[in-house]
Design a protein around this motif. Structure first.
Motif, PDB file in Angstrom:
ATOM      1  N   MET A   1       0.947  -1.322  -0.025  1.00  0.00           N
ATOM      2  CA  MET A   1       0.442   0.065   0.243  1.00  0.00           C
ATOM      3  C   MET A   1       0.745   1.409  -0.165  1.00  0.00           C
ATOM      4  O   MET A   1       2.315   1.276   0.589  1.00  0.00           O
ATOM      5  CB  MET A   1      -0.642  -0.063   1.122  1.00  0.00           C
ATOM      6  CG  MET A   1      -2.180   0.860   1.455  1.00  0.00           C
ATOM      7  SD  MET A   1      -2.898   0.984   2.600  1.00  0.00           S
ATOM      8  CE  MET A   1      -3.617  -0.888   3.070  1.00  0.00           C
ATOM      9  N   ILE A   8      -2.008   7.578   6.568  1.00  0.00           N
ATOM     10  CA  ILE A   8      -3.437   7.984   7.146  1.00  0.00           C
ATOM     11  C   ILE A   8      -4.586   7.293   7.216  1.00  0.00           C
ATOM     12  O   ILE A   8      -5.227   7.536   8.689  1.00  0.00           O
ATOM     13  CB  ILE A   8      -4.105   8.777   5.414  1.00  0.00           C
ATOM     14  CG1 ILE A   8      -3.170   9.688   5.354  1.00  0.00           C
ATOM     15  CG2 ILE A   8      -5.675   9.373   6.030  1.00  0.00           C
ATOM     16  CD1 ILE A   8      -3.733  10.693   4.089  1.00  0.00           C
ATOM     17  N   ILE A   9      -4.656   5.820   7.477  1.00  0.00           N
ATOM     18  CA  ILE A   9      -5.134   5.625   7.841  1.00  0.00           C
ATOM     19  C   ILE A   9      -5.257   4.612   9.377  1.00  0.00           C
ATOM     20  O   ILE A   9      -5.975   4.520   9.910  1.00  0.00           O
ATOM     21  CB  ILE A   9      -5.530   3.442   6.356  1.00  0.00           C
ATOM     22  CG1 ILE A   9      -5.527   4.380   5.103  1.00  0.00           C
ATOM     23  CG2 ILE A   9      -6.290   2.792   7.196  1.00  0.00           C
ATOM     24  CD1 ILE A   9      -7.079   3.512   4.416  1.00  0.00           C
ATOM     25  N   ILE A  41     -10.945  -1.698   7.521  1.00  0.00           N
ATOM     26  CA  ILE A  41     -11.073  -2.535   6.136  1.00  0.00           C
ATOM     27  C   ILE A  41      -9.912  -2.632   5.291  1.00  0.00           C
ATOM     28  O   ILE A  41     -10.051  -3.375   5.093  1.00  0.00           O
ATOM     29  CB  ILE A  41     -12.307  -1.871   6.017  1.00  0.00           C
ATOM     30  CG1 ILE A  41     -13.363  -1.882   6.800  1.00  0.00           C
ATOM     31  CG2 ILE A  41     -12.422  -2.682   4.312  1.00  0.00           C
ATOM     32  CD1 ILE A  41     -13.968  -3.381   6.453  1.00  0.00           C
ATOM     33  N   PRO A  42      -9.557  -1.257   5.199  1.00  0.00           N
ATOM     34  CA  PRO A  42      -8.114  -1.504   3.993  1.00  0.00           C
ATOM     35  C   PRO A  42      -6.962  -2.339   4.549  1.00  0.00           C
ATOM     36  O   PRO A  42      -6.239  -3.260   4.058  1.00  0.00           O
ATOM     37  CB  PRO A  42      -7.805  -0.159   3.642  1.00  0.00           C
ATOM     38  CG  PRO A  42      -8.281   0.528   4.220  1.00  0.00           C
ATOM     39  CD  PRO A  42      -9.948  -0.605   4.935  1.00  0.00           C
ATOM     40  N   MET A  45      -7.258  -5.700   4.333  1.00  0.00           N
ATOM     41  CA  MET A  45      -7.728  -6.735   3.199  1.00  0.00           C
ATOM     42  C   MET A  45      -6.225  -6.251   2.712  1.00  0.00           C
ATOM     43  O   MET A  45      -5.645  -6.016   1.187  1.00  0.00           O
ATOM     44  CB  MET A  45      -9.191  -5.623   1.719  1.00  0.00           C
ATOM     45  CG  MET A  45      -9.898  -6.155   2.161  1.00  0.00           C
ATOM     46  SD  MET A  45     -10.885  -5.030   1.302  1.00  0.00           S
ATOM     47  CE  MET A  45      -9.794  -5.308  -0.192  1.00  0.00           C
ATOM     48  N   PHE A  48      -4.991  -8.464  -0.167  1.00  0.00           N
ATOM     49  CA  PHE A  48      -5.885  -8.727  -1.773  1.00  0.00           C
ATOM     50  C   PHE A  48      -5.985 -10.041  -2.327  1.00  0.00           C
ATOM     51  O   PHE A  48      -6.030 -10.114  -3.389  1.00  0.00           O
ATOM     52  CB  PHE A  48      -5.069  -7.785  -2.661  1.00  0.00           C
ATOM     53  CG  PHE A  48      -5.694  -6.307  -2.810  1.00  0.00           C
ATOM     54  CD1 PHE A  48      -4.536  -5.611  -2.509  1.00  0.00           C
ATOM     55  CD2 PHE A  48      -6.301  -5.765  -2.772  1.00  0.00           C
ATOM     56  CE1 PHE A  48      -4.668  -3.899  -3.185  1.00  0.00           C
ATOM     57  CE2 PHE A  48      -7.063  -5.112  -3.186  1.00  0.00           C
ATOM     58  CZ  PHE A  48      -6.038  -3.644  -2.523  1.00  0.00           C
TER      59      PHE A  48
END
Lengths: 347, 175
Positions: A1, A8-9, A41-42, A45, A48
């Motif tokens: 990522m 930020i996440i 959530i990201p 995941m 992927f």
């Protein structure tokens, strides 16, 4: 990522939990929960793969349902009291609905089915965040509404969770599922004492965070996710075998390791409140927990688990994963028991 | 009839929700959303919030629903499911309708029904004008308060919306 997006996440995950913990307005608590869920959530995941996406979908569905139930309880509370502050629940119905929502977020039985499946499908670091950081927000809200929680419901759920955590983890060989069932059981211990003495629940939370963090860090050194892989560590990093043994025994609640302290305090507080059968059952079910920790420690440290011969002669590579805080966490997970008299500063 | 405007609008609101919760294809679900959105706007209007109600029409229906309609039109299937084409969808819709009608009968008939909440008959649904709201509209004062006392709320909700977009783009990025 992308590192900026990852930053930020992660910032939003932390901000969501902090907003839940410092707010006195129910709407803000709901906003904090939603922010937290959306940004997690990201993280779930990251890989992927279809398994990760399935895990994050399950997580999203459960948490969204729980947030909706929380909103329903908040609005019923608003209907009966006309205000939004989070001191106490003014209505039994809203108290039950909010408790249901928060226990769904925590993964207590009978809402525990998502925890092993979600933890199994995500990488170890994401599993760590899921099982440690994500427990802080719901427990802080439970702490705030503790005087008005329906006792029968919460005690039933916590006893069920301890049973499910014990029996569910018995036949597992995947380490992430074992950690998930152990988390369910520990959450049961925490919520059992929440109504009687919320400070002890916070103590248990502190010890649980320390021990779970240590376990995940030990797993992350060799990226082990199965029992079989863990049983090869005697050849890769021999020190890990001893550390896994001690931290597992501490998680099982054996004196003289520090995992005994929160369980002892909880049993003492429960018996002070004339509850004898409940802590007896809880302690007996914790033995099941201890059994599968023992099995992990047995196959890792106490025996050379059967493996093929080329597994017994690995290249001794230099360790590139720098776990700076691992020694501190190990000491905190195993040697804190003599400091129990210091608990008086918590009051 | 105008006295009970909020009651009638709320019934249509719930029926609109039932229409898309019974899971037809998204295009028909969008129709239910439009109905519910419009009716919700009118409920807000009935409480004196003229600015906010029209804002719902403009931004929610005219902005977000239009985008939703276009995206579902792009991603539609060959034989979309309407409410009468599938027994399951029809069954769920009729179930929701029946429960709603039962509740309406309950409210219309009874004096005080105590199921989980106290239903006090139709009296609960009438908007009383006590005439005490002063010289300024309460709703306009609320919006002004949002941007003055509620600065932290604006920051948090703005950040949450931004994070919503970032997360959705991150999730659908694939690799």
């Amino acid at each position: 990522m992308n590192p900026l997006i990852l930053g930020i996440i992660l910032l939003t995950i932390m901000a969501g939990t902090l907003i839940v913990m410092i707010s006195s307005h129910w709407l803000f608590i709901w906003i904090g929960f939603e922010m937290n869920m959306l940004a997690t959530i990201p993280i779930l995941m990251k890989n992927f793969s279809p398994r990760s996406i399935e895990a994050s979908t399950k997580y999203f569905l459960i948490q969204a349902t729980a947030s909706m139930l929380l909103m329903l309880g908040v609005i019923i509370n608003l209907l009966y009291s006309g205000q939004w502050t989070t001191t106490k629940m003014f209505n039994q119905t809203s108290s039950i609905i909010i408790t249901t929502a928060l226990t769904m977020k925590l993964g207590l039985a009978p809402f525990h089915f998502w925890v092993p499946e979600v933890t199994q499908g995500i990488p170890l670091m994401s599993g760590l965040i899921l099982l440690t950081w994500q427990k802080l927000a719901p427990l802080s809200v439970l702490y705030q509404i503790a005087p008005s929680i329906n006792l029968n419901m919460l005690l039933t759920m916590s006893l069920l969770s301890i049973m499910v955590g014990g029996w569910g983890g018995l036949n597992q060989t995947q380490l992430r599922k074992i950690m998930a069932y152990s988390s369910i059981g520990h959450m049961g211990w925490m919520t059992a004492i929440m109504v009687y003495n919320p400070t002890m629940a916070m103590l248990y939370l502190l010890m649980y965070l320390t021990m779970t963090l240590t376990m995940f860090m030990l797993f992350m050194i060799n990226s082990t996710t199965t029992l079989l892989s863990l049983s090869h560590t005697w050849n890769k990093t021999p020190i890990i075998t001893m550390l896994v043994l001690t931290v597992m025994m501490s998680m099982g609640g054996l004196p003289p390791l520090s995992g005994f302290m929160p369980k002892w305090m909880i049993i003492q507080e429960l018996t002070k409140n004339d509850n004898i059968i409940l802590p007896t059952l809880m302690a007996m079910m914790a033995l099941l927990n201890l059994y599968f920790y023992m099995r992990l420690a047995y196959s890792t440290a106490l025996t050379m688990f059967p493996s093929s011969n080329n597994m017994k002669m690995k290249w001794q590579f230099e360790d590139t994963k720098r776990m700076t805080s691992l020694p501190i966490m190990i000491v905190l997970s195993t040697m804190i028991l003599p400091l129990t008299p210091m608990l008086s500063v918590l009051y | 009839m105008m006295t009970y405007a909020v009651f009638i609008l709320s019934i249509v609101f719930v029926i609109g929700f039932v229409s898309f919760s019974s899971k037809p294809s998204p295009i028909y679900g969008g129709l239910g959303l439009i109905v519910s959105g419009g009716v919700g706007c009118m409920i807000v209007l009935n409480f004196g919030g003229s600015f906010l109600g029209l804002m719902v029409f403009l931004i929610y229906l005219g902005g977000m629903m239009v985008v939703f309609g276009y995206t579902t039109a792009m991603a539609t299937e060959q034989y979309p499911e309407v409410w009468v084409s599938n027994k399951t969808v029809l069954g769920a819709f009729i179930f929701g309708l029946v429960v709603e009608i039962a509740m309406v009968v309950c409210v219309l008939e009874g004096e005080e029904v105590d199921f989980i909440f106290k239903f006090n008959g139709l009296g609960d649904w009438v908007i009383y004008d006590t005439g005490d709201s002063g010289f300024f509209s309460e709703e306009a004062m609320g919006i002004a308060a949002l941007y003055s006392y509620g600065t932290w709320l604006v920051v948090v909700t703005g950040w949450s919306l931004f994070i919503g977009v970032v997360v959705i783009m991150e999730v659908t990025r694939g690799n």
